[in-house]
Design a protein around this motif. Structure first.
Motif, PDB file in Angstrom:
ATOM      1  N   MET A 173      -0.019  20.691  31.747  1.00  0.00           N
ATOM      2  CA  MET A 173       0.218  19.645  30.663  1.00  0.00           C
ATOM      3  C   MET A 173       1.909  19.945  30.300  1.00  0.00           C
ATOM      4  N   ILE A 174       1.984  21.611  30.150  1.00  0.00           N
ATOM      5  CA  ILE A 174       3.522  21.684  29.919  1.00  0.00           C
ATOM      6  C   ILE A 174       4.542  21.512  30.941  1.00  0.00           C
ATOM      7  N   GLN A 175       3.771  22.232  32.223  1.00  0.00           N
ATOM      8  CA  GLN A 175       4.984  22.206  33.323  1.00  0.00           C
ATOM      9  C   GLN A 175       5.114  20.785  34.048  1.00  0.00           C
ATOM     10  N   TYR A 176       3.865  20.145  34.203  1.00  0.00           N
ATOM     11  CA  TYR A 176       3.896  18.948  34.808  1.00  0.00           C
ATOM     12  C   TYR A 176       3.442  17.845  33.725  1.00  0.00           C
ATOM     13  N   PRO A 177       4.247  17.571  32.772  1.00  0.00           N
ATOM     14  CA  PRO A 177       3.654  16.378  31.767  1.00  0.00           C
ATOM     15  C   PRO A 177       3.375  15.172  32.281  1.00  0.00           C
ATOM     16  N   GLY A 178       3.941  14.444  33.408  1.00  0.00           N
ATOM     17  CA  GLY A 178       3.968  13.318  33.759  1.00  0.00           C
ATOM     18  C   GLY A 178       2.456  13.286  34.725  1.00  0.00           C
ATOM     19  N   HIS A 179       2.242  14.372  35.422  1.00  0.00           N
ATOM     20  CA  HIS A 179       1.291  14.387  36.420  1.00  0.00           C
ATOM     21  C   HIS A 179      -0.304  14.437  35.977  1.00  0.00           C
ATOM     22  N   THR A 180      -0.621  13.530  34.896  1.00  0.00           N
ATOM     23  CA  THR A 180      -1.926  13.729  34.424  1.00  0.00           C
ATOM     24  C   THR A 180      -3.084  13.732  35.494  1.00  0.00           C
ATOM     25  N   MET A 181      -3.266  13.026  36.604  1.00  0.00           N
ATOM     26  CA  MET A 181      -4.175  12.689  37.410  1.00  0.00           C
ATOM     27  C   MET A 181      -4.124  13.735  38.437  1.00  0.00           C
ATOM     28  N   ILE A 182      -3.057  14.407  38.651  1.00  0.00           N
ATOM     29  CA  ILE A 182      -3.070  15.460  39.541  1.00  0.00           C
ATOM     30  C   ILE A 182      -3.618  16.955  38.736  1.00  0.00           C
ATOM     31  N   SER A 183      -3.119  16.912  37.713  1.00  0.00           N
ATOM     32  CA  SER A 183      -3.668  17.803  36.733  1.00  0.00           C
ATOM     33  C   SER A 183      -5.268  17.877  36.595  1.00  0.00           C
ATOM     34  N   PHE A 184      -5.731  16.338  36.636  1.00  0.00           N
ATOM     35  CA  PHE A 184      -7.243  16.398  36.454  1.00  0.00           C
ATOM     36  C   PHE A 184      -7.919  16.829  37.812  1.00  0.00           C
ATOM     37  N   VAL A 185      -7.237  16.718  38.910  1.00  0.00           N
ATOM     38  CA  VAL A 185      -7.795  17.022  40.266  1.00  0.00           C
ATOM     39  C   VAL A 185      -7.813  18.591  40.416  1.00  0.00           C
ATOM     40  N   VAL A 186      -6.836  19.173  39.818  1.00  0.00           N
ATOM     41  CA  VAL A 186      -6.614  20.676  39.971  1.00  0.00           C
ATOM     42  C   VAL A 186      -7.579  21.174  39.211  1.00  0.00           C
ATOM     43  N   VAL A 187      -7.722  20.778  37.808  1.00  0.00           N
ATOM     44  CA  VAL A 187      -8.550  21.375  36.635  1.00  0.00           C
ATOM     45  C   VAL A 187     -10.019  21.265  37.353  1.00  0.00           C
ATOM     46  N   LEU A 188     -10.390  20.151  37.616  1.00  0.00           N
ATOM     47  CA  LEU A 188     -11.638  19.903  38.034  1.00  0.00           C
ATOM     48  C   LEU A 188     -12.068  20.690  39.474  1.00  0.00           C
ATOM     49  N   SER A 189     -10.979  20.848  40.236  1.00  0.00           N
ATOM     50  CA  SER A 189     -11.284  21.923  41.590  1.00  0.00           C
ATOM     51  C   SER A 189     -11.542  23.148  41.009  1.00  0.00           C
ATOM     52  N   MET A 206     -11.791  22.294  50.764  1.00  0.00           N
ATOM     53  CA  MET A 206     -12.618  20.894  50.660  1.00  0.00           C
ATOM     54  C   MET A 206     -12.851  20.091  49.453  1.00  0.00           C
ATOM     55  N   ILE A 207     -13.340  20.946  48.277  1.00  0.00           N
ATOM     56  CA  ILE A 207     -13.449  20.533  46.823  1.00  0.00           C
ATOM     57  C   ILE A 207     -12.110  19.724  46.498  1.00  0.00           C
ATOM     58  N   TYR A 208     -11.117  20.591  46.738  1.00  0.00           N
ATOM     59  CA  TYR A 208      -9.680  20.233  46.305  1.00  0.00           C
ATOM     60  C   TYR A 208      -9.332  18.899  46.932  1.00  0.00           C
ATOM     61  N   PHE A 209      -9.617  18.686  48.250  1.00  0.00           N
ATOM     62  CA  PHE A 209      -9.039  17.386  48.722  1.00  0.00           C
ATOM     63  C   PHE A 209     -10.094  16.205  48.632  1.00  0.00           C
ATOM     64  N   THR A 210     -11.124  16.604  48.539  1.00  0.00           N
ATOM     65  CA  THR A 210     -12.129  15.636  48.280  1.00  0.00           C
ATOM     66  C   THR A 210     -11.767  14.924  46.801  1.00  0.00           C
ATOM     67  N   PHE A 211     -11.635  15.856  45.914  1.00  0.00           N
ATOM     68  CA  PHE A 211     -11.302  15.224  44.461  1.00  0.00           C
ATOM     69  C   PHE A 211      -9.889  14.632  44.567  1.00  0.00           C
ATOM     70  N   ALA A 212      -8.984  15.283  45.426  1.00  0.00           N
ATOM     71  CA  ALA A 212      -7.816  14.537  45.593  1.00  0.00           C
ATOM     72  C   ALA A 212      -7.790  12.995  46.152  1.00  0.00           C
ATOM     73  N   SER A 213      -8.572  13.282  47.166  1.00  0.00           N
ATOM     74  CA  SER A 213      -8.601  11.750  47.732  1.00  0.00           C
ATOM     75  C   SER A 213      -9.241  10.639  46.909  1.00  0.00           C
ATOM     76  N   ARG A 214     -10.259  11.188  46.218  1.00  0.00           N
ATOM     77  CA  ARG A 214     -11.112  10.083  45.614  1.00  0.00           C
ATOM     78  C   ARG A 214     -10.282   9.853  44.320  1.00  0.00           C
ATOM     79  N   ILE A 215      -9.776  10.925  43.670  1.00  0.00           N
ATOM     80  CA  ILE A 215      -9.256  10.381  42.418  1.00  0.00           C
ATOM     81  C   ILE A 215      -7.669  10.031  42.429  1.00  0.00           C
ATOM     82  N   LEU A 216      -7.017  10.470  43.577  1.00  0.00           N
ATOM     83  CA  LEU A 216      -5.726   9.860  43.762  1.00  0.00           C
ATOM     84  C   LEU A 216      -5.651   8.708  44.455  1.00  0.00           C
TER      85      LEU A 216
END
Lengths: 455, 455
Positions: free
Chosen positions: A380-396, A440-450
């Motif tokens: 949130m601090i470092q990439y304030p604009g990238h909410t969806m990417i952050s969400f992918v990372v956190v979930l992964s 695989m977890i990371y890219f599955t989330f990335a492709s679904r969410i993004l």
């Protein structure tokens, strides 16, 4: 005497050796412990080793000989007479003699055996045949054997006459005519009872014992559980063939721990101390697993490549790959380490698998939640604009930690279930499996969410 | 008795408990070893524990009590009378009592101390003050102390009268009027000498000893080096205050190995067995290093991001990143593991640093060459057109392995040099350092050789 005083003493002794002041040197040496003398002799050259060895009084000489590394033993063997060699070999405890012979070159072994008494030779040959890491390979033949018809007085007399050459006199073993083990009695029991008492009446007939083929790791566990000083070893007909003493078990414990630690670090275990192992051997012990792991990590690379359009579309994604892989790897190896060590010391057994998995899933959820939250704040601090990417990372992160802990805890148990060595199989394989899983977890989330790819 | 027989026996005993056949149960129990009884009682419920404990004969009861886990000890303490408690506490060896008290809640501790004799209480309080992991915290006060003017006959008489309560009688300590340690004599020495011999003439006055503040890891090393059964502990004025026995040292060895293994796996070490540790504690021991490592791997991510134009230009490059990072990590942890363990068992010391580095560089060159060659063959087959990329990868593998082995071997020694724990500092930090190093090597070669960026 602490380390510094010992170093000073060694310097002084070295000076005496160099100046050939042998009388003074001898006076110093005979006051010292055999282990310290052996430590001192280790760093002498071949010629000095023999000179110093020859000045030791006979009984001390054998003790020092037993404590020396095999290189020095060989130097001494090759420069003493057959007669002197014969005295030493027959005086050595069988287990020490066997340890030495296993390391010596064949021609030296031949000379040693030629100069042993027939009885010693027979024993040594028998001992050399026990499989490595078995109870038979750690035991020694020198024990006090009593009969149950003896009185305490008889026992003391027997010990006084025969005890000098025995590795331990404090636990005595009671056998019948066919050498079958009937009971055990300690010198403490003997001392606490009147001289007239008959051994059969006071011995403990519930003897803790092992067979010659028992794994030395189990032997160590038995010593530890029952706080023993020695443990009798019997053959398949329950005949007493030797005993294992606590000092040898301490070596086994250290060796087994070292072995497990090396296996967990993907090294083929070796008993030799690091500094005495040559470069080629060190390399040979490390290359096989490095090769296996290198090729299996290509699999991870292939996964990365498969998602290259994801990187092309969102280059920022790549920056979280090492973090995810490392976190997965670390979480997994924490779990596998706990389980491997727990099984090695006997705390965890196969039937506990379900309990362990459930425990690790919960631990994974807690760890995962905290790591994910920490990441969330940072993103949130470092990439304030990238909410969806952050969400992918956190979930992964959250899912990776749970999966890694589950795999990490189950792989060693699976290995054990199919009779493979947990330390050997689980730890080195873990990284690769967990790396692949986390990507695989990371890219599955990335492709679904993004919505990066067409699926 | 093997594991299966033991399981059957436990099933039978459990049935007897359930059917309340206490007479038969007692008959079985008094034939058993105290450790086995304790193992059996561990799985009983609180009420059954107390019932079974009460049926044990007095001396056996104390031995079983000492062998029980602290939860069961607490159950028993809270359900017996002050009088019974007093008997047990005064019969326990001081080290066992202290181990127990360190785990019990304060109100129970208070009740235990209230019911100990003044002497026992004083000893316990003194022992509780020794720092964790020090020789003082492992020692016990029950030893045989002799005077050098005694004869062998006197000594045996003294042992017969006082030996029952001593943790070991086999090594006796000779002290003067001020309790200063003058010498040591074994029961074996006593048995091998005539009754009239004076102790002062045959005792060994070159005593291996430690002070109360000595690290327990060093104590274990001394036991192992000198094959001891017990070791005297003295205070700063050289007065004998207690002894450490070999059974406690085996526990220390196991504990220290477990601790090192856990630290190497980035876990905060804990002495409690895995299955008895609750989920929150397990998580708490693992989160700190996971957090530290997660954030430090962001650094690696930043390096990856910095070279994103390289990926954009040659997407194939990304596929080799996990292989390089894993190979570097594995190579480094092989080296650090060898060095950490070597220092723990005393094989490697700080002055060996140069020797170690030179060894690891050569091992790294051999391993690196073989891994690089294997890679080269694979790359030629899999990507026949990409000669330059293959060249970059092969060169990177070679250099990464050498660098990783060098860093991996030097980090633990550096940690030790600045008085940090090598296992704690080196292993968890290593991955991050080596990951960063391997990526920087890779991209430096990639940019130079492939001319990807403007430098």
């Amino acid at each position: 005497m602490d380390n510094m005083e010992m170093d000073e003493l060694f310097d002084k002794l070295n000076a005496l050796v160099k100046e050939k002041k042998y009388r003074e040197l001898k006076a110093e040496l005979i006051e010292m412990n055999e282990v310290d003398i052996a430590n001192f002799m280790e760093d002498l050259n071949s010629e000095q080793t023999v000179v110093v060895f020859r000045m030791l009084p006979k009984e001390l000489a054998t003790d020092v000989f037993a404590a020396l590394p095999v290189e020095n033993q060989q130097q001494i063997i090759t420069s003493i007479t057959d007669n002197e060699l014969s005295v030493i070999v027959n005086d050595l405890y069988v287990d020490d003699a066997v340890d030495m012979l296993e390391e010596l070159p064949a021609n030296v072994v031949k000379r040693v055996l030629k100069n042993s008494s027939p009885d010693t030779r027979k024993l040594i040959n028998q001992f050399l045949n026990y499989p490595d890491d078995s109870a038979g390979s750690v035991m020694t033949a020198e024990y006090i054997g009593l009969r149950k018809t003896m009185t305490v007085r008889d026992a003391f007399e027997y010990i006084r006459e025969n005890g000098v050459d025995k590795e331990t006199i404090y636990t005595c073993y009671v056998t019948d005519d066919t050498r079958c083990l009937e009971g055990v009695i300690t010198v403490k029991d003997l001392l606490m009872n009147p001289y007239e008492t008959v051994i059969g009446d006071i011995m403990d007939d519930n003897v803790i014992k092992v067979t010659t083929t028992e794994d030395q790791e189990n032997v160590a566990m038995i010593f530890n559980d029952y706080d023993l000083l020695s443990l009798p070893v019997v053959d398949n007909e329950d005949r007493l063939v030797g005993i294992i003493t606590v000092d040898d078990v301490m070596d086994v414990m250290e060796e087994e721990a070292t072995e497990d630690i090396q296996k967990m670090a993907a090294i083929i275990p070796s008993e030799k101390p690091y500094l005495k192992t040559d470069v080629l051997t060190l390399a040979r012990n490390r290359i096989p697993w490095l090769l296996v792991l290198m090729f299996s990590s290509l699999f991870t690379g292939a996964i990365l490549l498969k998602y290259e359009n994801a990187f092309a579309a969102v280059p920022l994604l790549v920056t979280f790959v090492p973090m995810l892989m490392d976190t997965g790897g670390n979480s997994g190896s924490q779990a596998s380490t706990m389980i491997i060590r727990g099984m090695a010391v006997g705390d965890i057994e196969l039937p506990d698998a379900a309990k362990v998995l459930w425990k690790e899933i919960r631990v994974g959820m807690i760890c995962g939640f905290i790591l994910a939250s920490a990441n969330f704040v940072r993103l949130m601090i470092q990439y304030p604009g990238h909410t969806m990417i952050s969400f992918v990372v956190v979930l992964s992160v959250f899912c990776t930690v749970i999966i890694a802990k589950s795999i990490g805890s189950m792989l060693p148990m699976l290995a054990k279930a199919i009779h493979l060595d947990p330390a050997l199989v689980a730890s080195p394989m873990l990284t690769t499996v967990v790396d692949a899983a986390s990507l695989m977890i990371y890219f599955t989330f990335a492709s679904r969410i993004l919505g990066l790819m067409n699926n």
